[in-house]
Motif scaffolding. Structure first.
Motif, PDB file in Angstrom:
ATOM      1  N   LYS A 160       4.374  -3.801   3.548  1.00  9.17           N
ATOM      2  CA  LYS A 160       4.816  -4.745   3.010  1.00  9.17           C
ATOM      3  C   LYS A 160       4.853  -4.611   1.502  1.00  9.17           C
ATOM      4  CE  LYS A 160       5.744  -9.806   1.367  1.00  9.17           C
ATOM      5  NZ  LYS A 160       5.165 -11.499   1.538  1.00  9.17           N
ATOM      6  N   LYS A 161       6.176  -4.327   0.796  1.00 13.06           N
ATOM      7  CA  LYS A 161       6.372  -3.735  -0.522  1.00 13.06           C
ATOM      8  C   LYS A 161       6.032  -4.197  -1.507  1.00 13.06           C
ATOM      9  CE  LYS A 161      10.552  -0.943   0.851  1.00 13.06           C
ATOM     10  NZ  LYS A 161      10.079  -0.259   1.735  1.00 13.06           N
ATOM     11  N   SER A 162       5.957  -5.159  -1.589  1.00 12.35           N
ATOM     12  CA  SER A 162       5.111  -6.526  -3.221  1.00 12.35           C
ATOM     13  C   SER A 162       4.039  -6.029  -2.671  1.00 12.35           C
ATOM     14  CB  SER A 162       5.666  -7.718  -2.606  1.00 12.35           C
ATOM     15  OG  SER A 162       4.713  -7.928  -1.337  1.00 12.35           O
ATOM     16  N   ILE A 163       3.410  -5.066  -1.950  1.00 12.61           N
ATOM     17  CA  ILE A 163       1.740  -5.292  -2.257  1.00 12.61           C
ATOM     18  C   ILE A 163       1.533  -3.805  -3.348  1.00 12.61           C
ATOM     19  CG2 ILE A 163      -0.238  -4.175  -0.946  1.00 12.61           C
ATOM     20  CD1 ILE A 163       0.359  -5.258   1.328  1.00 12.61           C
ATOM     21  N   LEU A 164       2.161  -3.064  -3.871  1.00 13.76           N
ATOM     22  CA  LEU A 164       2.281  -2.514  -4.707  1.00 13.76           C
ATOM     23  C   LEU A 164       2.521  -2.782  -5.871  1.00 13.76           C
ATOM     24  CD1 LEU A 164       2.744   1.043  -5.210  1.00 13.76           C
ATOM     25  CD2 LEU A 164       5.619   0.491  -5.608  1.00 13.76           C
ATOM     26  N   PHE A 165       3.229  -4.085  -6.177  1.00 12.52           N
ATOM     27  CA  PHE A 165       2.815  -4.649  -7.081  1.00 12.52           C
ATOM     28  C   PHE A 165       1.773  -6.055  -6.630  1.00 12.52           C
ATOM     29  CE2 PHE A 165       7.517  -3.744  -6.173  1.00 12.52           C
ATOM     30  CZ  PHE A 165       7.440  -2.930  -7.215  1.00 12.52           C
ATOM     31  N   ILE A 166       1.592  -6.204  -6.066  1.00 13.84           N
ATOM     32  CA  ILE A 166       0.313  -7.029  -6.405  1.00 13.84           C
ATOM     33  C   ILE A 166      -1.215  -6.143  -6.156  1.00 13.84           C
ATOM     34  CG2 ILE A 166      -0.926  -8.389  -4.793  1.00 13.84           C
ATOM     35  CD1 ILE A 166       1.629  -9.010  -3.324  1.00 13.84           C
ATOM     36  N   GLN A 167      -0.828  -5.011  -6.187  1.00 18.69           N
ATOM     37  CA  GLN A 167      -2.746  -4.450  -6.174  1.00 18.69           C
ATOM     38  C   GLN A 167      -2.249  -3.089  -6.823  1.00 18.69           C
ATOM     39  OE1 GLN A 167      -3.183  -5.187  -0.897  1.00 18.69           O
ATOM     40  NE2 GLN A 167      -5.338  -3.564  -2.376  1.00 18.69           N
ATOM     41  N   THR A 168      -1.068  -2.504  -6.694  1.00 17.45           N
ATOM     42  CA  THR A 168      -1.015  -1.105  -7.280  1.00 17.45           C
ATOM     43  C   THR A 168      -0.677  -1.155  -9.467  1.00 17.45           C
ATOM     44  OG1 THR A 168      -1.105   0.101  -5.503  1.00 17.45           O
ATOM     45  CG2 THR A 168       0.040   1.262  -7.355  1.00 17.45           C
ATOM     46  N   VAL A 169       0.153  -2.261  -9.165  1.00 22.21           N
ATOM     47  CA  VAL A 169       0.309  -1.529 -11.048  1.00 22.21           C
ATOM     48  C   VAL A 169      -1.130  -2.731 -11.697  1.00 22.21           C
ATOM     49  CG1 VAL A 169       1.772  -3.114 -11.862  1.00 22.21           C
ATOM     50  CG2 VAL A 169       3.036  -1.925  -9.979  1.00 22.21           C
ATOM     51  N   PRO A 170      -1.398  -3.630 -10.927  1.00 21.46           N
ATOM     52  CA  PRO A 170      -2.471  -4.143 -12.167  1.00 21.46           C
ATOM     53  C   PRO A 170      -4.058  -2.750 -12.124  1.00 21.46           C
ATOM     54  CG  PRO A 170      -1.794  -5.700 -10.410  1.00 21.46           C
ATOM     55  CD  PRO A 170      -1.030  -4.256 -10.735  1.00 21.46           C
ATOM     56  N   ALA A 171      -3.941  -2.484 -11.249  1.00 22.83           N
ATOM     57  CA  ALA A 171      -4.856  -1.675 -11.096  1.00 22.83           C
ATOM     58  C   ALA A 171      -4.769   0.189 -11.881  1.00 22.83           C
ATOM     59  CB  ALA A 171      -5.439  -1.195  -9.349  1.00 22.83           C
ATOM     60  N   ALA A 214      -5.785   0.987  -6.033  1.00 23.91           N
ATOM     61  CA  ALA A 214      -4.503   1.847  -6.212  1.00 23.91           C
ATOM     62  C   ALA A 214      -3.652   2.151  -4.878  1.00 23.91           C
ATOM     63  CB  ALA A 214      -4.485   2.393  -7.483  1.00 23.91           C
ATOM     64  N   VAL A 215      -5.008   2.988  -4.363  1.00 23.45           N
ATOM     65  CA  VAL A 215      -4.257   3.925  -3.078  1.00 23.45           C
ATOM     66  C   VAL A 215      -4.081   3.833  -2.168  1.00 23.45           C
ATOM     67  CG1 VAL A 215      -5.220   5.635  -1.553  1.00 23.45           C
ATOM     68  CG2 VAL A 215      -5.067   5.991  -4.266  1.00 23.45           C
ATOM     69  N   ALA A 216      -4.956   2.308  -1.583  1.00 25.77           N
ATOM     70  CA  ALA A 216      -4.692   0.796  -1.049  1.00 25.77           C
ATOM     71  C   ALA A 216      -3.701   0.391  -0.956  1.00 25.77           C
ATOM     72  CB  ALA A 216      -6.141  -0.163  -0.838  1.00 25.77           C
ATOM     73  N   GLY A 217      -2.842   0.378  -2.363  1.00 24.17           N
ATOM     74  CA  GLY A 217      -1.739  -0.741  -2.433  1.00 24.17           C
ATOM     75  C   GLY A 217      -0.734   0.293  -2.201  1.00 24.17           C
ATOM     76  N   VAL A 218      -1.007   1.024  -2.426  1.00 21.37           N
ATOM     77  CA  VAL A 218       0.317   2.230  -1.885  1.00 21.37           C
ATOM     78  C   VAL A 218       0.813   2.382  -0.441  1.00 21.37           C
ATOM     79  CG1 VAL A 218       1.288   4.455  -1.954  1.00 21.37           C
ATOM     80  CG2 VAL A 218       0.297   3.507  -4.076  1.00 21.37           C
ATOM     81  N   TRP A 219      -0.654   2.212   0.311  1.00 22.56           N
ATOM     82  CA  TRP A 219      -1.170   2.180   1.537  1.00 22.56           C
ATOM     83  C   TRP A 219      -0.780   1.180   2.216  1.00 22.56           C
ATOM     84  CZ3 TRP A 219      -0.607   5.917   5.427  1.00 22.56           C
ATOM     85  CH2 TRP A 219      -0.683   5.818   6.345  1.00 22.56           C
ATOM     86  N   GLY A 220      -0.878  -0.347   1.657  1.00 19.91           N
ATOM     87  CA  GLY A 220       0.367  -1.224   1.960  1.00 19.91           C
ATOM     88  C   GLY A 220       1.180  -1.676   1.765  1.00 19.91           C
ATOM     89  N   ALA A 221       1.850  -0.759   0.789  1.00 12.07           N
ATOM     90  CA  ALA A 221       3.026  -1.092   0.595  1.00 12.07           C
ATOM     91  C   ALA A 221       3.820  -0.619   1.816  1.00 12.07           C
ATOM     92  CB  ALA A 221       3.317  -0.783  -0.963  1.00 12.07           C
ATOM     93  N   LEU A 222       3.779   0.685   1.894  1.00 13.20           N
ATOM     94  CA  LEU A 222       4.587   1.670   2.581  1.00 13.20           C
ATOM     95  C   LEU A 222       4.478   1.390   4.504  1.00 13.20           C
ATOM     96  CD1 LEU A 222       3.392   4.885   1.462  1.00 13.20           C
ATOM     97  CD2 LEU A 222       5.208   4.299   0.983  1.00 13.20           C
ATOM     98  N   THR A 223       3.208   0.528   4.338  1.00 11.26           N
ATOM     99  CA  THR A 223       2.944   0.675   5.775  1.00 11.26           C
ATOM    100  C   THR A 223       3.092  -0.957   6.565  1.00 11.26           C
ATOM    101  OG1 THR A 223       0.367  -0.329   6.005  1.00 11.26           O
ATOM    102  CG2 THR A 223       1.069   1.628   6.591  1.00 11.26           C
TER     103      THR A 223
END
Length: 119
Positions: free
Chosen positions: A98-109, A87-96
Motif C-alpha cells: 500500500k502506497k501510504s506505508i511510504l508516508f507512515i514508515q519511511t518519511v518519519p524514519a 525506511a527500507v521496509a517502508g519503501v518495500w511496503g509501499a511498492l508491494t
C-alpha cells in the motif's frame, strides 16, 4: 536538534511497537480492522502477519537499544541501523502492499535520520 531527532526516533519506535501488536497479539481484533481484512482473508494471512510482526519487533529492539545503551557511538549505530531498516521496509511496503506505508514508515524514519545528521 538532537532533542528533535530523539523525539522523532521515539515516535518511530512507538509506531512500530503498535505495528508489532497489531500484527501479533491484536491481529484477530484490532489488527484485522486496521488492515481492512475479512475474517476469511485474515485466517489465511495470520501466519505471515505474525512473522512480519516478529521482524518489526527486531526493528523496535534496535531502536530501543539506541536509547538504552550507555556507549553513545554504539547507541547511535543501533539507532541509525534501526531507522534505515524502517525506511527500507517502508519503501518495500509501499511498492508491494500500500502506497501510504511510504508516508507512515519511511518519511518519519528519514526525518529522524536527517535530524540526527543535523544534530
Amino acid at each position: 536538534m538532537l532533542f528533535m531527532a530523539q523525539l522523532v526516533t521515539g515516535l518511530v519506535l512507538l509506531l512500530h511497537v503498535y505495528i508489532v501488536l497489531l500484527e501479533t497479539v491484536l491481529f484477530d481484533t484490532r489488527g484485522r480492522r486496521v488492515f481492512g481484512l475479512t475474517a476469511e482473508r485474515a485466517a489465511i494471512v495470520r501466519p505471515a502477519m505474525s512473522n512480519q510482526g516478529c521482524y518489526n519487533g527486531f526493528l523496535v529492539a534496535a531502536l530501543a537499544l539506541g536509547f538504552l545503551l550507555p556507549d553513545a557511538a554504539v547507541a547511535h549505530a543501533f539507532t541509525v541501523y534501526g531507522l534505515a531498516c524502517v525506511a527500507v521496509a517502508g519503501v518495500w511496503g509501499a511498492l508491494t502492499v500500500k502506497k501510504s506505508i511510504l508516508f507512515i514508515q519511511t518519511v518519519p524514519a528519514l526525518l529522524a535520520l536527517g535530524l540526527r545528521q543535523l544534530a
